[in-house]
Design a protein around this motif. Structure first.
Motif, PDB file in Angstrom:
ATOM      1  N   UNK A 446      19.014  26.326   5.307  1.00  0.00           N
ATOM      2  CA  UNK A 446      18.833  27.708   5.153  1.00  0.00           C
ATOM      3  C   UNK A 446      19.200  28.249   3.775  1.00  0.00           C
ATOM      4  N   UNK A 447      19.858  27.520   2.955  1.00  0.00           N
ATOM      5  CA  UNK A 447      20.153  27.805   1.605  1.00  0.00           C
ATOM      6  C   UNK A 447      20.444  26.407   0.804  1.00  0.00           C
ATOM      7  N   UNK A 448      19.192  26.117   0.227  1.00  0.00           N
ATOM      8  CA  UNK A 448      18.993  24.724  -0.139  1.00  0.00           C
ATOM      9  C   UNK A 448      20.032  24.725  -1.560  1.00  0.00           C
ATOM     10  N   UNK A 449      20.078  25.878  -2.274  1.00  0.00           N
ATOM     11  CA  UNK A 449      20.915  25.938  -3.671  1.00  0.00           C
ATOM     12  C   UNK A 449      22.277  26.012  -3.454  1.00  0.00           C
ATOM     13  N   UNK A 450      22.765  26.028  -2.225  1.00  0.00           N
ATOM     14  CA  UNK A 450      24.156  26.130  -1.827  1.00  0.00           C
ATOM     15  C   UNK A 450      25.013  24.881  -2.335  1.00  0.00           C
ATOM     16  N   UNK A 451      26.074  25.075  -3.178  1.00  0.00           N
ATOM     17  CA  UNK A 451      27.043  23.827  -3.720  1.00  0.00           C
ATOM     18  C   UNK A 451      27.575  23.146  -2.704  1.00  0.00           C
ATOM     19  N   UNK A 452      28.338  21.924  -2.864  1.00  0.00           N
ATOM     20  CA  UNK A 452      28.954  21.240  -1.754  1.00  0.00           C
ATOM     21  C   UNK A 452      30.396  21.993  -1.300  1.00  0.00           C
ATOM     22  N   UNK A 453      30.915  22.653  -2.228  1.00  0.00           N
ATOM     23  CA  UNK A 453      32.007  23.470  -1.668  1.00  0.00           C
ATOM     24  C   UNK A 453      31.523  24.576  -0.867  1.00  0.00           C
ATOM     25  N   UNK A 454      30.463  25.228  -0.953  1.00  0.00           N
ATOM     26  CA  UNK A 454      29.897  26.024  -0.048  1.00  0.00           C
ATOM     27  C   UNK A 454      29.708  25.672   1.376  1.00  0.00           C
ATOM     28  N   UNK A 455      29.016  24.639   1.122  1.00  0.00           N
ATOM     29  CA  UNK A 455      28.631  23.848   2.429  1.00  0.00           C
ATOM     30  C   UNK A 455      30.096  23.307   3.030  1.00  0.00           C
ATOM     31  N   UNK A 456      31.101  22.837   2.539  1.00  0.00           N
ATOM     32  CA  UNK A 456      32.354  22.559   2.991  1.00  0.00           C
ATOM     33  C   UNK A 456      33.020  23.793   3.794  1.00  0.00           C
ATOM     34  N   UNK A 457      33.013  24.823   2.715  1.00  0.00           N
ATOM     35  CA  UNK A 457      33.495  26.151   3.467  1.00  0.00           C
ATOM     36  C   UNK A 457      32.887  26.706   4.673  1.00  0.00           C
ATOM     37  N   UNK A 458      31.638  26.488   4.663  1.00  0.00           N
ATOM     38  CA  UNK A 458      31.163  27.082   5.926  1.00  0.00           C
ATOM     39  C   UNK A 458      31.291  26.197   7.206  1.00  0.00           C
ATOM     40  N   UNK A 459      31.507  24.834   6.768  1.00  0.00           N
ATOM     41  CA  UNK A 459      31.771  24.104   8.057  1.00  0.00           C
ATOM     42  C   UNK A 459      33.120  24.645   8.443  1.00  0.00           C
ATOM     43  N   UNK A 460      34.185  24.616   7.363  1.00  0.00           N
ATOM     44  CA  UNK A 460      35.630  24.746   7.691  1.00  0.00           C
ATOM     45  C   UNK A 460      35.694  26.214   8.538  1.00  0.00           C
ATOM     46  N   UNK A 461      35.120  27.228   8.253  1.00  0.00           N
ATOM     47  CA  UNK A 461      35.052  28.390   8.972  1.00  0.00           C
ATOM     48  C   UNK A 461      34.703  28.233  10.354  1.00  0.00           C
ATOM     49  N   UNK A 462      33.854  27.300  10.550  1.00  0.00           N
ATOM     50  CA  UNK A 462      33.394  27.544  12.033  1.00  0.00           C
ATOM     51  C   UNK A 462      33.883  26.345  12.729  1.00  0.00           C
ATOM     52  N   UNK A 463      35.133  25.550  12.307  1.00  0.00           N
ATOM     53  CA  UNK A 463      35.843  24.567  12.931  1.00  0.00           C
ATOM     54  C   UNK A 463      35.128  23.415  13.091  1.00  0.00           C
ATOM     55  N   UNK A 464      34.084  23.056  12.045  1.00  0.00           N
ATOM     56  CA  UNK A 464      33.411  21.854  12.056  1.00  0.00           C
ATOM     57  C   UNK A 464      33.566  20.858  10.970  1.00  0.00           C
ATOM     58  N   UNK A 465      34.399  21.203  10.119  1.00  0.00           N
ATOM     59  CA  UNK A 465      35.005  20.290   8.914  1.00  0.00           C
ATOM     60  C   UNK A 465      35.482  18.981   9.517  1.00  0.00           C
ATOM     61  N   UNK A 466      36.628  19.257  10.428  1.00  0.00           N
ATOM     62  CA  UNK A 466      37.397  18.037  10.714  1.00  0.00           C
ATOM     63  C   UNK A 466      36.574  17.001  11.551  1.00  0.00           C
TER      64      UNK A 466
END
Length: 594
Positions: A446-466
């Motif tokens: 939904x946001x193709x221009x997002x950086x890898x850091x932003x993608x990781x931050x989103x996954x971390x926020x919803x407990x999906x990073x681990x």
């Protein structure tokens, strides 16, 4: 019906030609090359006739002028090479024009599909739509490729041969034309009967594609319920429909060539008899008769060629009609010319006297009014068919209301562009949709221009990073379209991270945890809690345990809100919500204590 079909066929043919208009320069070059190719081709029999006459005259006069004969033969060879070269160049141009036409048809189809309302897809078989966008367009391009050059060649060869025949003998030309009206009538009559069969063939092909798509998409269910026997029976029935229609179409189209060949042979016999008499009387030379007979063969050849193309032409028109029928489907209501945007983005949503029905005579939602304040979590519960999902579909403008208004941050959503509206709304659905690509690509969908850091931050926020980092390639793990390597809960967490990354003001959760087990649900709920924080949220749920902390719970029945309040308030009221709660929790003591 027999009079309407040809008219529809002409309209489709003209429309198909219209798609080639951008290539008018190439088409003009094709026509010029066809003229050159056939002009040189029709001169060759005349040269060969002159060579024959030179030999005959030489034999009668005591000496053959071989220099003249060689000159005639050399010119015939040069013209044959020129004709062949022009034909090759014409074929190359034809392939280019036809493939560009197919490209434009596919492009227009893609644009059309993106503009069609959701209601259109609700009433169409996905397999049939796929058949129109693939099989039918491929059939059009192949058939036009097959017929375009031959039609041009046939037209100019017919005209050129007729001119040369008139030049040699008017009488023999009249004899050759005697059977032409009968030939044209026979071709039209047989073609008219073939066209409905080709239309049925491609309709049956679409139905077969729809069945295959259903069966193999639901492969697990078909296997689990032991329905492969019935699936094979339905496949056999659909396949038989295709076979029957195709055989009928090909048989009727195949009758054209033998019929025209027979009529051509009748004319050829008449010409041989009359021509023989003319030669015997000295009114015609042997070389001229030889040339005329070759021209008659070339004169009949275009008719036979066109006859052999009746099948491909009718098949192409049938497929083109199906493609244009898709292109002509009513698009969704366009966005306003002067769209409005909310001054501030808070997530306030107001439904005012909203009415909607999928089928005109079946009311679903009538005079519904609702105000949702910024940051509130609104849970929507009720029996199946109560209108829960329809409510959020209206909010997203997947459908337009029949009456009433829906406003977001003070602006009627019909006064906003759909893109602007939907950028403010994030969705997490029961059916997780992931496409072939990396996990990072899926989160950033939904946001193709997002950086890898932003993608990781989103996954971390919803407990999906681990869980992502435990995969072999982490965020670069490549998924197929089914994401078979992930559990239902893991797939759901990725979709939650996707919704978090777009930072929506409004969140829609439609049965987002119904497909996961209790332990996984706890993890998903943590992700959803992080996602809902500070956002207006609409939660559709059957598990009432997941919505106890909602600010407002709406109970819907038959398209109306029959109760609203907090969990405690609705339980105390002892109404519809209390009955739903009792039905879910009284069967389980542990759940009741919860």
């Amino acid at each position: 019906m027999t009079t309407a079909k040809p008219a529809a066929g002409r309209g489709t043919a003209l429309r198909l030609l219209g798609t080639m208009r951008p290539d008018w320069a190439r088409i003009s070059a094709m026509a010029l090359l066809a003229i050159v190719s056939n002009a040189t081709l029709v001169i060759i029999p005349s040269l060969l006739g002159d060579a024959t006459d030179a030999i005959v005259d030489g034999i009668r006069g005591g000496g053959v002028d071989f220099a003249a004969v060689n000159r005639f033969l050399l010119w015939a060879a040069v013209l044959a090479v020129l004709s062949g070269t022009s034909t090759v160049a014409q074929g190359r141009l034809t392939a280019t024009v036809v493939q560009r036409m197919a490209f434009r048809l596919r492009e227009r189809t893609n644009v059309t599909l993106s503009r069609l309302p959701l209601s259109y897809f609700d009433t169409q078989s996905r397999g049939d739509l796929l058949s129109r966008t693939t099989n039918d367009i491929d059939n059009v391009s192949q058939s036009v490729q097959q017929t375009a050059s031959l039609l041009l060649t046939s037209v100019f060869l017919f005209i050129g041969s007729l001119v040369m025949m008139l030049r040699i003998s008017l009488l023999l030309t009249v004899v050759a034309l005697v059977v032409l009206p009968v030939t044209v009538w026979a071709a039209k009559a047989l073609a008219r009967r073939a066209k409905p069969q080709f239309a049925q063939q491609w309709k049956a092909t679409g139905a077969l594609g729809g069945h295959l798509e259903d069966v193999y998409t639901g492969h697990d269910l078909v296997t689990a319920f032991g329905r492969w026997g019935q699936a094979r029976e339905k496949f056999t029935a659909y396949n038989d429909d295709v076979r029957t229609a195709a055989a009928g179409a090909q048989f009727r189209a195949g009758l054209v060539a033998p019929a025209l060949t027979f009529l051509g042979n009748v004319g050829f016999v008449l010409i041989a008899v009359v021509g023989g008499v003319r030669v015997a009387g000295g009114a015609l030379t042997i070389g001229s008769l030889q040339a005329f007979i070759q021209y008659v063969l070339r004169f009949n050849q275009p008719i036979s060629l066109i006859a052999s193309l009746i099948g491909p032409i009718q098949s192409a028109l049938a497929s083109a009609e199906r493609v244009f029928e898709l292109h002509d489907a009513d698009p969704q209501r366009p966005d306003p010319e002067h769209p409005q945007r909310p001054a501030t983005i808070t997530g306030r949503v107001v439904f005012t006297d909203v009415s909607f029905r999928y089928v005109p005579d079946r009311p679903l939602i009538d005079d519904l009014s609702l105000t949702v304040q910024p940051g509130q979590t609104v849970a929507i519960v009720g029996p199946t068919g109560a209108g829960k999902t329809t409510l959020v579909n209206l909010l997203l403008r997947f459908y337009d209301t029949d009456a009433g208004t829906i406003a977001v941050d003070g602006v009627d959503i019909t006064d906003m562009t759909r893109d602007d509206l939907r950028r403010r709304i994030g969705m997490v659905l029961q059916d997780t949709w992931l496409y072939g690509g990396t996990i990072a690509d899926n989160i950033a969908y939904g946001r193709p221009a997002a950086t890898r850091e932003e993608v990781v931050a989103a996954a971390t926020a919803v407990h999906a990073d681990h869980l992502i980092r435990t995969l072999p390639e982490g965020y670069d793990t490549v998924l197929d379209s089914e994401a078979d390597g992930l559990s239902a809960g893991e797939r759901q967490l990725i979709t939650i991270a996707r919704a978090f990354l777009v930072e929506p003001a409004i969140l829609v959760l439609d049965e987002a945890t119904s497909a996961v087990d209790t332990r996984t649900e706890m993890l998903v709920q943590q992700g959803l809690a992080a996602l809902r924080e500070g956002r207006t949220s609409f939660v559709i749920a059957h598990r009432l345990s997941t919505i106890r902390d909602a600010d407002v719970i709406l109970v819907m029945e038959a398209g109306s809100i029959v109760e609203q309040g907090s969990h405690a308030e609705l339980i105390e009221a002892g109404g519809a919500y209390a009955r739903l709660h009792a039905a879910q929790f009284t069967a389980s003591p542990a759940a009741s204590e919860a």
